[in-house]
Design a protein around this motif. Sequence first.
Motif, PDB file in Angstrom:
ATOM      1  N   ARG A  56      -1.655 -49.872 -18.816  1.00 50.54           N
ATOM      2  CA  ARG A  56      -2.974 -50.420 -18.025  1.00 50.54           C
ATOM      3  C   ARG A  56      -3.509 -49.655 -17.621  1.00 50.54           C
ATOM      4  O   ARG A  56      -4.856 -49.589 -17.424  1.00 50.54           O
ATOM      5  CB  ARG A  56      -2.332 -51.995 -18.858  1.00 50.54           C
ATOM      6  N   GLU A  57      -3.035 -49.492 -16.493  1.00 54.20           N
ATOM      7  CA  GLU A  57      -3.820 -48.721 -15.251  1.00 54.20           C
ATOM      8  C   GLU A  57      -4.729 -47.735 -15.924  1.00 54.20           C
ATOM      9  O   GLU A  57      -5.176 -47.551 -14.963  1.00 54.20           O
ATOM     10  CB  GLU A  57      -2.489 -48.040 -14.108  1.00 54.20           C
ATOM     11  N   ALA A  58      -3.606 -46.847 -16.478  1.00 56.41           N
ATOM     12  CA  ALA A  58      -4.297 -46.075 -16.910  1.00 56.41           C
ATOM     13  C   ALA A  58      -5.340 -46.032 -18.261  1.00 56.41           C
ATOM     14  O   ALA A  58      -6.307 -45.626 -18.090  1.00 56.41           O
ATOM     15  CB  ALA A  58      -3.286 -45.230 -17.424  1.00 56.41           C
ATOM     16  N   ALA A  59      -5.316 -46.776 -18.767  1.00 58.21           N
ATOM     17  CA  ALA A  59      -6.354 -47.148 -19.565  1.00 58.21           C
ATOM     18  C   ALA A  59      -8.035 -47.787 -18.650  1.00 58.21           C
ATOM     19  O   ALA A  59      -9.276 -47.384 -18.640  1.00 58.21           O
ATOM     20  CB  ALA A  59      -6.064 -48.331 -20.506  1.00 58.21           C
ATOM     21  N   ALA A  60      -7.576 -48.775 -17.544  1.00 54.76           N
ATOM     22  CA  ALA A  60      -8.691 -49.081 -16.526  1.00 54.76           C
ATOM     23  C   ALA A  60      -9.137 -47.664 -15.943  1.00 54.76           C
ATOM     24  O   ALA A  60     -10.563 -47.616 -15.975  1.00 54.76           O
ATOM     25  CB  ALA A  60      -7.762 -50.092 -15.466  1.00 54.76           C
ATOM     26  N   ALA A  61      -8.193 -46.990 -15.188  1.00 53.53           N
ATOM     27  CA  ALA A  61      -8.685 -45.911 -14.739  1.00 53.53           C
ATOM     28  C   ALA A  61      -9.345 -45.036 -15.568  1.00 53.53           C
ATOM     29  O   ALA A  61     -11.144 -44.719 -15.306  1.00 53.53           O
ATOM     30  CB  ALA A  61      -7.914 -44.821 -14.160  1.00 53.53           C
ATOM     31  N   HIS A  62      -9.584 -44.979 -16.671  1.00 51.08           N
ATOM     32  CA  HIS A  62      -9.796 -43.484 -17.863  1.00 51.08           C
ATOM     33  C   HIS A  62     -11.160 -44.686 -18.626  1.00 51.08           C
ATOM     34  O   HIS A  62     -12.057 -44.163 -18.403  1.00 51.08           O
ATOM     35  CB  HIS A  62      -9.441 -43.664 -18.999  1.00 51.08           C
ATOM     36  N   LEU A  63     -11.605 -45.623 -18.602  1.00 48.30           N
ATOM     37  CA  LEU A  63     -12.321 -46.517 -19.473  1.00 48.30           C
ATOM     38  C   LEU A  63     -13.708 -46.927 -18.073  1.00 48.30           C
ATOM     39  O   LEU A  63     -14.573 -46.869 -18.619  1.00 48.30           O
ATOM     40  CB  LEU A  63     -11.930 -47.484 -19.528  1.00 48.30           C
ATOM     41  N   ARG A  64     -13.080 -46.860 -16.956  1.00 46.28           N
ATOM     42  CA  ARG A  64     -14.004 -47.378 -15.784  1.00 46.28           C
ATOM     43  C   ARG A  64     -14.739 -45.427 -15.160  1.00 46.28           C
ATOM     44  O   ARG A  64     -15.906 -46.271 -15.323  1.00 46.28           O
ATOM     45  CB  ARG A  64     -13.326 -47.628 -14.202  1.00 46.28           C
ATOM     46  N   SER A  65     -13.751 -44.908 -16.075  1.00 44.71           N
ATOM     47  CA  SER A  65     -14.877 -43.553 -15.643  1.00 44.71           C
ATOM     48  C   SER A  65     -15.684 -43.069 -17.057  1.00 44.71           C
ATOM     49  O   SER A  65     -17.390 -42.168 -16.590  1.00 44.71           O
ATOM     50  CB  SER A  65     -13.919 -42.474 -15.228  1.00 44.71           C
ATOM     51  N   ARG A  66     -16.311 -44.211 -18.396  1.00 39.00           N
ATOM     52  CA  ARG A  66     -17.278 -43.849 -19.005  1.00 39.00           C
ATOM     53  C   ARG A  66     -18.366 -44.572 -18.916  1.00 39.00           C
ATOM     54  O   ARG A  66     -18.173 -45.473 -17.833  1.00 39.00           O
ATOM     55  CB  ARG A  66     -16.566 -44.451 -20.244  1.00 39.00           C
ATOM     56  N   PRO A  67     -19.768 -43.725 -19.504  1.00 39.52           N
ATOM     57  CA  PRO A  67     -20.765 -44.416 -18.847  1.00 39.52           C
ATOM     58  C   PRO A  67     -20.749 -45.651 -19.057  1.00 39.52           C
ATOM     59  O   PRO A  67     -21.438 -46.512 -18.556  1.00 39.52           O
ATOM     60  CB  PRO A  67     -21.228 -43.221 -19.477  1.00 39.52           C
TER      61      PRO A  67
END
Length: 282
Positions: free
Chosen positions: A154-165
């Motif tokens: 979930r942490e990896a998903a959060a970091a990736h998604l938060r970086s998306r425009p």
Amino acid sequence: MREDGLLRDFGGGGPLLHLAVANGFPPACYRPFMRALREIGHGVSLLPRPLWPERPPPERGVTWYTLADDLIAAFEARGWRGVVGIGHSMGGVITMVAAVRRPELFSAIVLMDPVLMDPKVLALFRVIRWLGLGPRLHPLARRARRRRRAWPSREAAAAHLRSRPLFAAWHPEAFEGYLEEGLLPASDGRVVLAYPPEWEVHIFVNVPHDVWRFVPRIPVPTLVVRGASTDTFTLDSEARFRRLKPDAHFAVIPGGHLFPMERPEETAALVREWLRRILRGA
């Protein structure tokens, strides 16, 4: 209030406020928006087919009008009448169609950036669909096909998604809602998207080409809210809607198509003010 696996309850008191969500987004994304409406009503949201617990795959013949019929059937099963229907994007179209088909189920509707595009664009999408090229040529469907759907945690998903425009301007609680309800644990320990990309593609490809015919037939008070920089419900769409439904009310919120997640309190304040006037006159 009847509880079941298809219903999300945001709480509050007063008239029932039903939220129909946008394609690809679970109800929890709208929690700060719906929480800000508690003083005017009781907020709920029924899960659309892509988020049903059994997650059936999309079938040929399932259209946006099918999803509107799902909404009608769910209201009837629960004995709901006189609901304030609030819909965002796809959810706005579904809410509008349901209100036209079954006006006694609704007392008013709020359409937030509904997918009511230029008829020429909708006709082009129809041709693309007829040729079987929708998943490859429809821009949103093509993007959904490429969407990443799994992460190691979930942490990896959060970091990736938060970086998306797409998520950059979201209210923190709306983003947390996406992580909470938009991700599911997989059997191998990873997390995966709860809203299957196959459904996203199917819905984008099947955007109805004839949806404008419902606008002049809307039988209840209507508020239409547009994002100032949206590419979905544009100024031209608003002008067309005004011609077809002169008694509708209109408002603009700063931001793009996802303004309910970006500016939830501001959007809710606008909706509250309009609903107070409507409900006082009821």
